[in-house]
Design a protein around this motif. Structure first.
Motif: not given
Length: 147
Positions: A71-87
């Motif tokens: 599992l990857i947990i994405i905890l970055t600023p909201s504006g980066l959630h799509y980019e990081h989750s997609n990757l």
């Protein structure tokens, strides 16, 4: 039979990551292992990795290329959630992203469709459910202290 160890990685080492680490430690100290952390601020990644005995990364793509986690947990600023989750989904990882999942509903739909097509899990977390004020309120509700 031995207990399964779930390996995870954290993307983002800021304030919210501190809450997740606390929550993970409360769940069960032996079943979840944080393998890696990533943050563009090297000092944050290094500091956190030392606290939890994990490998620090400063480049997200490099981390995704090198690690093998559940599992990857994405905890970055909201504006980066799509980019990081997609990757993360592109690399074949299950993803838990802190709310909001994305800033645009259409992007959330894209992530959902990608996860479904790849048979990956995609979830949204809300770590504030354990914040002191919310726990206090929940206890008061359970005790029927309100009229």
């Amino acid at each position: 039979m031995s207990k399964k160890i779930y390996k995870i990685a954290l993307v983002g080492c800021g304030r919210v990551a501190q809450h997740y680490i606390k929550i993970i430690k409360q769940i069960n100290k032996t079943s979840i292992q944080i393998e890696a952390v990533c943050d563009i601020k090297k000092s944050k990644a290094i500091e956190m990795s030392k606290k939890i005995n994990s490998k620090p990364y400063f480049d997200l793509k490099k981390m995704f290329e090198e690690i093998k986690v559940d599992l990857i947990i994405i905890l970055t600023p909201s504006g980066l959630h799509y980019e990081h989750s997609n990757l993360a989904l592109n690399f074949g990882f299950n993803v838990l992203v802190e709310k909001p999942i994305c800033l645009l509903p259409a992007d959330a739909e894209k992530l959902y469709k990608k996860a479904k097509s790849k048979k990956l899990l995609l979830g949204v977390g809300f770590q504030n459910r354990y914040n002191k004020a919310i726990v206090f309120l929940k206890n008061a509700l359970d005790k029927k202290l309100f009229g």
